[in-house]
Design a protein around this motif. Structure first.
Motif, short mmCIF file in Angstrom:
data_model
loop_
_atom_site.label_atom_id
_atom_site.label_comp_id
_atom_site.label_asym_id
_atom_site.label_seq_id
_atom_site.Cartn_x
_atom_site.Cartn_y
_atom_site.Cartn_z
N GLU A 590 0.83 -1.21 0.00
CA GLU A 590 0.00 0.00 0.00
C GLU A 590 0.87 1.26 0.00
O GLU A 590 0.56 2.24 -0.67
N VAL A 591 1.96 1.24 0.78
CA VAL A 591 2.86 2.39 0.85
C VAL A 591 3.68 2.50 -0.42
O VAL A 591 3.82 3.59 -1.01
N PHE A 592 4.25 1.39 -0.88
CA PHE A 592 5.16 1.47 -2.01
C PHE A 592 4.43 1.81 -3.30
O PHE A 592 5.00 2.49 -4.16
N ASP A 593 3.21 1.37 -3.47
CA ASP A 593 2.47 1.72 -4.68
C ASP A 593 2.32 3.22 -4.81
O ASP A 593 2.44 3.79 -5.91
N LEU A 594 2.05 3.90 -3.69
CA LEU A 594 1.93 5.36 -3.71
C LEU A 594 3.27 6.00 -4.06
O LEU A 594 3.35 6.89 -4.93
N ALA A 595 4.34 5.56 -3.41
CA ALA A 595 5.66 6.13 -3.66
C ALA A 595 6.09 5.91 -5.11
O ALA A 595 6.66 6.79 -5.75
N ALA A 596 5.82 4.71 -5.64
CA ALA A 596 6.19 4.40 -7.02
C ALA A 596 5.45 5.29 -8.01
O ALA A 596 6.02 5.74 -9.01
N GLU A 597 4.19 5.55 -7.72
CA GLU A 597 3.40 6.40 -8.61
C GLU A 597 3.96 7.81 -8.66
O GLU A 597 3.95 8.47 -9.70
N VAL A 598 4.51 8.29 -7.53
CA VAL A 598 5.09 9.63 -7.47
C VAL A 598 6.42 9.68 -8.24
O VAL A 598 6.63 10.56 -9.08
N MET A 638 -0.58 7.39 14.97
CA MET A 638 0.49 6.47 14.61
C MET A 638 1.03 5.75 15.85
O MET A 638 1.32 4.55 15.81
N LEU A 639 1.17 6.47 16.96
CA LEU A 639 1.68 5.86 18.18
C LEU A 639 0.75 4.76 18.68
O LEU A 639 1.20 3.80 19.31
N ARG A 640 -0.54 4.92 18.42
CA ARG A 640 -1.49 3.88 18.83
C ARG A 640 -1.45 2.68 17.89
O ARG A 640 -1.69 1.55 18.30
N GLU A 641 -1.12 2.91 16.62
CA GLU A 641 -1.23 1.85 15.62
C GLU A 641 0.03 1.00 15.49
O GLU A 641 -0.04 -0.14 15.04
N PRO A 712 8.55 3.88 5.98
CA PRO A 712 7.82 3.08 6.98
C PRO A 712 7.69 1.61 6.60
O PRO A 712 7.60 1.26 5.42
N THR A 713 7.63 0.78 7.62
CA THR A 713 7.38 -0.65 7.43
C THR A 713 5.92 -1.02 7.67
O THR A 713 5.51 -2.13 7.35
N GLN A 714 5.13 -0.10 8.24
CA GLN A 714 3.74 -0.42 8.55
C GLN A 714 2.76 0.65 8.07
O GLN A 714 1.87 0.39 7.29
N ARG A 715 2.93 1.90 8.55
CA ARG A 715 1.95 2.95 8.30
C ARG A 715 2.63 4.20 7.75
O ARG A 715 3.74 4.53 8.12
N LEU A 716 1.89 4.92 6.87
CA LEU A 716 2.38 6.17 6.29
C LEU A 716 1.29 7.23 6.35
O LEU A 716 0.13 6.94 6.04
N ALA A 717 1.67 8.45 6.75
CA ALA A 717 0.78 9.61 6.67
C ALA A 717 1.53 10.74 5.98
O ALA A 717 2.71 10.98 6.27
#
Length: 754
Positions: A590-598, A638-641, A712-717
């Motif tokens: 989910e994170v890498f697809d966004l970064a790759a598109e950019v 993020m700290l909760r997740e 990130p390895t889990q979550r990105l904002a």
């Protein structure tokens, strides 16, 4: 489940297998304690081997005995250091082989029992190779590969892979697979060795021949850094004599990065490696280092190959404000002798053509005296029966001579010379082809104030320029009246000088060249090494083999051709090989697809890896009128997740503000450049428009943003300003480049979270 599938989650079976492995680990620990006692006894025996009460002279046979004692003690101490080192999971793997049920335990160092049978095989040994390279299609004689997850000497869990399903075996297969289990664990502020989870394509790069240049390419999260560090450990193991004596230098982008990786090599049993950030490389010559970054556009200017000509002109230029007014005037036997500025300039050019500046002082004096002798009238020579030697003495004894030399050819340090670029007139003289804006950026970036020790706050980019100047100038000669002390000052010095002391610093070029050189140089995040920095690095490895690790899609430097030119000059015709890592283990899909598109909006041909896992949570992409309130909110979420660290990644101009929000120790505020090579469980990327614009180079800026998005390895904002939704409506304090609303921006904000 197939006929031979013995996978199980039965707690009783799992605990029984853990107990078996724990018994073996305990046996290894017991053997290590025995080995340690033996090593201490040998060390003591070495010290007792030869003692003498002689204080005047030593017989030849005494010298031989002292040498043997030192060698004996050194080897015993070296073995003790290995045994005393903290090892994170001394035994981490097991192989069950098809041939007569052989079992091999794999670990960080080799251990044998009293009968010299292996209890643990060193991970770098050829016998351990199937642990990394065996696959179901090529099991290499392995039925089951087991990874032991340990804390200190306690086994916490087991992960198994059945590699040869055709074998009739009743071995239990436990767990979800070692690699995915490792990837799911929380990160902390230091990189841990994942030697037990290295995959086949990574292992191939690790075990490549040491000769020439080995290039390891791959996108974010492919494990380039881990592979490179394990390669350093493997090479030291396989070519111990050559590389340990010659030295291995590991270079990373920043001191933050070096702190992050510093425990990896010791945990693999290697501590004979020098780790330096780019800003620390010339500390061997300059005796100081730097972590301060210039504004990106200025750093790119300083990093370009044009600076070689600029620095050469700077060294050639006399210190006088007006070189054309320089004159040398002396009086010999009533005759006034003068050398004009044109003659002086010709002498200066000729001397510098064949000598480094500080090495040329003697040649300069000789040349000036020859020119003066040539213009001395012949009748003066004959009238006073003057020899050349007498003439030289008369000239050098005059105050005007000494004053001229000290002004026209003083001893110079690199910092003395580079500081001159702060003078606009000097900068204009040495950069005749530059435009005023480019020149002024460099002038403004040269520090003018000094600290209490008299040092200026040089930047990382300046360090490469200072090293270039050190090469052009040569070492600063000692003062004429400086003498080496006869006695060692202070009361803590040891009187005994051993062979090891004599051999210390043997890697250096010679006594007048303090620059260290190495047998192998490993450069991580190589895509961000500027051409001038490559020249600096090359001086540390003129005869070295190389491991180069990087990803062109993450480069911020605007001219790849200059980088290629500098690197080709460095490696010349050395044999080379390239390994491309194709799997992204860090970033969830989910994170890498966004970064790759950019990133593909500016680099369509980027060699992007394939993300191998998914977390089921899309990145949060938000624009707001109140940036920092939204950042705080996202940090709390993020700290909760996530359980581990949260990177707060900002443009350099905002990082001070970001530090105020780091109220939890798990929040780590960093600039985009500091974040290179690092990873966090969660990441909050602040103001992407400013991240791009601050580089001064839109294409490079998007590549820097790509780096930030893939941490990130889990979550990105991702959080930006609402006003940037429409082109041209950016707040006045947001220095956005003209291309801010181009394809990359549309690609990013098309994922905006409602």
């Amino acid at each position: 489940m197939t006929e031979h599938d013995t996978s199980t989650t039965d707690p009783r079976v799992v605990q029984a297998e853990i107990a078996k492995e724990q018994a073996h680990v305990d046996r290894v620990r017991t053997q290590l304690e025995i080995d340690e006692k033996k090593a201490r006894m040998l060390a003591k025996a070495g010290q007792d081997m030869y003692r003498s009460d002689r204080t005047s002279w030593v017989r030849e046979e005494d010298g031989t005995a002292m040498f043997e004692r030192d060698a004996f003690s050194y080897n015993a101490a070296k073995r003790l250091a290995v045994l005393d080192a903290e090892h994170e999971g001394l035994v981490f793997g097991r192989l069950d082989l098809t041939d007569d049920g052989e079992v091999r335990h794999i670990g960080r160092i080799g251990v044998r029992d009293a009968d010299y049978e292996p209890l643990v095989i060193d991970w770098r040994a050829r016998a351990a190779e199937p642990f990394y390279r065996a696959t179901p299609t090529d099991p290499m004689g392995v039925i089951r590969r087991r990874v032991l997850r340990c804390r200190d000497d306690k086994i916490l869990g087991i992960e198994d892979d059945l590699l040869d399903s055709s074998s009739h075996t009743d071995l239990p297969i436990i767990g979800e697979g070692a690699l995915m289990a490792a990837l799911s664990r929380a990160r902390d502020t230091q990189m841990h060795s994942i030697v037990s989870t290295i995959q086949a394509e990574q292992d191939e790069a690790i075990r490549a021949p040491y000769q020439g240049v080995t290039t390891i390419m791959g996108g974010p999260g492919t494990g380039k850094t881990v592979v490179a560090l394990h390669r350093a450990a493997f090479l030291l193991y396989s070519h111990r004599t050559r590389l340990e004596n010659g030295g291995v230098l590991v270079i990373g982008p920043s001191s933050v990065f070096m702190s992050y990786i510093e425990r990896v090599l010791p945990s693999l049993g290697e501590d004979s490696v020098t780790l330096r950030s780019v800003g620390q490389i010339p500390s061997d010559v300059l005796k100081f280092s730097s972590d301060r970054l210039d504004e990106p556009h200025t750093a790119n200017i300083k990093g370009g190959l044009d600076m070689v000509d600029v620095l050469t002109r700077l060294v050639d230029m006399p210190l006088s404000a007006d070189p054309n007014s320089m004159r040398l005037r002396v009086t010999v036997k009533g005759e006034v002798l003068t050398l004009d500025s044109r003659t002086l300039s010709s002498i200066r050019h000729r001397i510098l053509k064949h000598n480094r500046y500080n090495d040329g002082r003697e040649a300069v004096e000789a040349s000036l005296k020859d020119q003066l002798w040539n213009i001395l009238p012949a009748d003066v020579v004959s009238a006073h029966d003057l020899s050349k030697e007498q003439f030289d003495d008369l000239v050098s004894s005059q105050a005007s001579w000494r004053m001229f030399l000290n002004a026209w050819w003083p001893n110079l340090s690199p910092t003395d010379v580079l500081a001159r670029l702060a003078d606009p007139a000097v900068a204009k003289a040495v950069t005749p082809d530059w435009d005023d804006e480019t020149r002024q950026l460099v002038v403004n970036s040269i520090p003018t104030e000094t600290d209490r020790r008299g040092r200026r706050d040089w930047s990382v980019a300046d360090m490469a320029l200072l090293d270039e100047l050190a090469a052009l100038l040569g070492p600063v000669p000692p003062e004429p009246d400086a003498e080496d002390p006869v006695f060692i000052e202070g009361g803590d010095a040891e009187e005994l000088v051993t062979l090891g002391d004599r051999l210390h610093d043997s890697r250096q070029i010679d006594e007048n060249e303090p620059r260290d050189t190495y047998a192998h140089v490993l450069v991580d995040e190589a895509q961000d090494i500027s051409p001038m920095q490559w020249r600096m690095i090359g001086r540390r490895g003129p005869q070295a083999s190389w491991t180069i690790v990087g990803d062109p899609a993450q480069s911020a430097f605007p001219d790849p051709r200059q980088i290629r030119s500098a690197f080709d000059e460095l490696t010349r015709n050395a044999p080379s090989r390239t390994f491309t890592l194709t799997k992204n283990y860090r970033s969830p899909a989910e994170v890498f697809d966004l970064a790759a598109e950019v990133v593909t909006t500016v680099q369509p041909d980027a060699d992007l890896p394939q993300a191998v896992r998914s977390v089921g949570v899309q990145p949060t992409v938000t624009r707001t009128d109140d940036l920092w309130t939204e950042v705080r909110s996202q940090l709390n979420t993020m700290l909760r997740e996530v359980e581990g660290t949260v990177g707060l990644i900002c443009p350099a101009s905002l990082v001070d503000h970001a530090r105020d929000l780091a109220t939890d120790p798990r929040i780590i505020p960093v600039t985009t450049m500091q974040a290179k090579g690092l990873e966090y469980d969660g990441a909050v990327v602040v103001d992407p428009e400013r991240i791009v614009s601050e580089t001064g180079n839109p294409t490079g800026g998007v590549r820097v943003l790509y780096v930030a998005l893939t941490r990130p390895t889990q979550r990105l904002a991702v959080i930006g300003f609402t006003q940037q939704k429409s082109p041209g409506t950016v707040p006045a304090d947001q220095p956005v480049s003209a291309g801010a609303a181009r394809a990359w921006s549309e690609a990013l904000w098309s994922h905006e979270t409602c």
